[in-house]
Design a protein around this motif. Structure first.
Motif, short mmCIF file in Angstrom:
data_model
loop_
_atom_site.label_atom_id
_atom_site.label_comp_id
_atom_site.label_asym_id
_atom_site.label_seq_id
_atom_site.Cartn_x
_atom_site.Cartn_y
_atom_site.Cartn_z
N ALA A 298 -9.41 2.14 -5.70
CA ALA A 298 -9.43 2.94 -4.47
C ALA A 298 -10.89 3.27 -4.16
O ALA A 298 -11.40 4.32 -4.54
CB ALA A 298 -8.60 4.22 -4.64
N HIS B 29 -9.16 7.46 5.43
CA HIS B 29 -9.50 7.86 4.06
C HIS B 29 -10.67 8.84 4.07
O HIS B 29 -10.73 9.75 3.21
CB HIS B 29 -9.85 6.63 3.24
CG HIS B 29 -8.68 5.76 2.92
ND1 HIS B 29 -7.53 6.24 2.31
CD2 HIS B 29 -8.45 4.44 3.14
CE1 HIS B 29 -6.66 5.25 2.16
NE2 HIS B 29 -7.20 4.15 2.65
N PHE C 195 -3.94 6.41 10.39
CA PHE C 195 -3.12 5.73 9.38
C PHE C 195 -1.92 5.01 10.00
O PHE C 195 -1.19 4.31 9.29
CB PHE C 195 -2.62 6.73 8.34
CG PHE C 195 -3.63 7.05 7.27
CD1 PHE C 195 -3.94 6.12 6.28
CD2 PHE C 195 -4.26 8.28 7.24
CE1 PHE C 195 -4.86 6.41 5.29
CE2 PHE C 195 -5.19 8.58 6.26
CZ PHE C 195 -5.49 7.64 5.28
N ILE D 183 -16.06 3.24 4.45
CA ILE D 183 -14.70 3.72 4.26
C ILE D 183 -14.02 3.88 5.62
O ILE D 183 -14.63 4.34 6.59
CB ILE D 183 -14.73 5.08 3.53
CG1 ILE D 183 -15.37 4.94 2.15
CG2 ILE D 183 -13.32 5.66 3.40
CD1 ILE D 183 -15.67 6.27 1.49
N ALA E 231 0.80 -1.21 0.00
CA ALA E 231 0.00 0.00 0.00
C ALA E 231 0.83 1.26 0.00
O ALA E 231 0.34 2.33 0.32
CB ALA E 231 -0.94 0.00 1.20
N ASP F 236 -8.47 -0.24 4.74
CA ASP F 236 -8.92 0.82 3.84
C ASP F 236 -10.43 0.98 3.82
O ASP F 236 -10.95 2.08 3.73
CB ASP F 236 -8.44 0.54 2.42
CG ASP F 236 -6.92 0.65 2.29
OD1 ASP F 236 -6.35 1.56 2.91
OD2 ASP F 236 -6.33 -0.18 1.58
N MET F 237 -11.13 -0.16 3.87
CA MET F 237 -12.60 -0.13 3.77
C MET F 237 -13.14 -1.51 4.10
O MET F 237 -12.39 -2.49 4.18
CB MET F 237 -13.05 0.27 2.37
CG MET F 237 -12.69 -0.74 1.30
SD MET F 237 -13.18 -0.22 -0.36
CE MET F 237 -13.24 -1.81 -1.20
N TRP G 232 -12.42 4.27 -1.78
CA TRP G 232 -12.69 5.41 -0.90
C TRP G 232 -12.56 6.74 -1.65
O TRP G 232 -12.70 7.80 -1.04
CB TRP G 232 -11.72 5.38 0.28
CG TRP G 232 -10.29 5.23 -0.13
CD1 TRP G 232 -9.36 6.22 -0.34
CD2 TRP G 232 -9.60 4.00 -0.42
NE1 TRP G 232 -8.16 5.70 -0.74
CE2 TRP G 232 -8.27 4.34 -0.80
CE3 TRP G 232 -9.98 2.65 -0.38
CZ2 TRP G 232 -7.33 3.37 -1.14
CZ3 TRP G 232 -9.03 1.69 -0.73
CH2 TRP G 232 -7.73 2.06 -1.10
N THR H 25 -8.60 -7.88 5.19
CA THR H 25 -8.26 -6.53 5.61
C THR H 25 -9.44 -5.58 5.53
O THR H 25 -10.22 -5.62 4.59
CB THR H 25 -7.10 -5.97 4.77
OG1 THR H 25 -6.85 -4.61 5.15
CG2 THR H 25 -7.40 -6.01 3.28
#
Length: 394
Positions: free
Chosen positions: A145, A232, A298, A228, A12, A178-179, A147, A175
């Motif tokens: 992406a 992000h 983050f 999201i 990432a 990210d979202m 988001w 995972t």
């Protein structure tokens, strides 16, 4: 151990390559990719895809296996060979078509070669990956992406799992860093039989409802497509840049007058805040500036974790304690009792929601969620097979 943080650092580390498009250039693990459009590759681990969504037929599910090997962007073809990404793969519409269809019915078994990457799934329509030239002049992919509202895949229902597979074994996770969109679970067999990622009954709806119920987090819910992650959301103007400021200030104030103990594999570090900096002594001297809300969400910036065995592990524990909001209440970190996590009104309600929806309480709600083993991560040094299940939506 290859934790998700190490995979995340390679997978990432994205550079913006256009409006809302993430250009991902993963760092390689494994053997070299020979020249040619497709090659047999070391590994050949059976990967079984199981569609149990209850919402989409196999004919409406598309799989993509993309990543890298030995510094080159690669993808897996439907017959299990490894092919380098090429600009010539872009079609007339400007995008590649790397989709692997599922079998007409039942389970689909594929062959996974040595590589580090992601297994994407798209439901209802295909994803659009674009082959581009990276900063070093090599072919690379612009990854979805979800988001970013301007991303060409924003309206596509999709999600991914991450993995590193090489001669040392299989290291993989579901995972939500990210979202969160498509509920997925992993079963990894080999020296052991391990599962992770399974949701409780109605778990997907529970995540959407729980996030929507917190005013500050509600804008992160994108219809019925995805939720999201707040980091992000912050970048997109959907989440307050100072949301965690009061908690961060409280932590800095608390440890200006008392010691903070952080235990890692390297030993125990003792820290105090002085002059606005949290400084630790112990196995090594490490220090941290006061992080921002974005740094916490983050797990980066002031909380960046270099792979140095000293600053990195302490940063990871601090990042987890901030996201779980246990840092102020507990001076001995890391905390290991999940009943103490997310108890404050100001907390990472997104991470709280995804953990509450999993059957084993494990999820990757933020990049340091593997601290104290609360991540949806499994590994095996002698793998014999991996199953990725798309689990029921309701």
């Amino acid at each position: 151990m290859i934790t998700r943080r190490r995979m995340f650092a390679s997978l990432a580390a994205a550079a913006v390559a256009g409006p809302g498009l993430a250009l991902v250039a993963p760092r390689a693990l494994g053997a070299a990719v020979p020249d040619g459009s497709g090659t047999a590759a070391a590994g050949a681990l059976p990967l079984t895809i199981v569609n149990s969504t209850g919402e989409y037929a196999n004919s409406s599910v598309y799989v993509y296996i993309v990543g890298n090997q030995d510094g080159r962007q690669v993808r897996v073809t439907p017959n299990g060979t490894l092919a380098p990404v090429s600009l010539s793969d872009n079609g007339a519409d400007g995008y590649t078509d790397y989709a692997i269809p599922l079998a007409a019915g039942g389970e689909t078994t594929l062959s996974l070669p040595y590589m580090s990457g992601r297994v994407y799934v798209a439901l209802g329509s295909k994803l659009r990956f674009k082959a581009v030239t990276d900063g070093a002049g090599n072919a690379a992919l612009q990854y979805p992406a979800g988001w970013v509202a301007s991303d060409p895949n924003y309206d596509v229902l999709h999600d991914c799992a991450e993995f590193t597979y090489n001669s040392a074994g299989m290291f993989c996770n579901t995972t939500m860093v990210d979202m969160f969109s498509v509920p997925m679970a992993i079963r990894l067999t080999g020296a052991a039989d391990q599962t992770t990622g399974w949701l409780v009954a109605g778990g997907r709806d529970k995540v959407f409802s729980a996030v929507r119920a917190v005013d500050a987090f509600a804008p992160l819910v994108v219809g019925d497509r995805r939720v999201i992650a707040p980091g992000h959301g912050l970048d997109a103007g959907l989440f307050a840049k100072d949301y965690l400021a009061s908690y961060i200030d409280e932590a800095w104030s608390t440890y200006a007058s008392r010691d903070l103990s952080v235990t890692t594999n390297a030993g125990t570090f003792i820290g105090r805040v002085s002059g606005g900096t949290l400084s630790f002594t112990g196995p090594a001297s490490v220090s941290f500036a006061k992080p921002s809300t974005r740094d916490v969400l983050f797990c980066d910036g002031a909380l960046a974790a270099p792979n140095d065995g000293r600053t990195g592990p302490v940063a990871a524990v601090l990042g987890a304690a901030f996201n779980r909001t246990t840092l102020v209440s507990t001076a001995d970190q890391p905390t290991t009792d999940p009943a103490s996590f997310y108890r404050t009104a100001v907390t990472n309600h997104y991470a709280k929601a995804v953990h509450a929806a999993t059957a084993d309480g494990k999820a990757y709600g933020f990049a340091f969620d593997d601290v104290a083993d609360f991540a949806s991560y499994v590994q095996d040094t002698a793998p014999t097979g991996i199953r990725l299940s798309l689990t029921p939506f309701s």
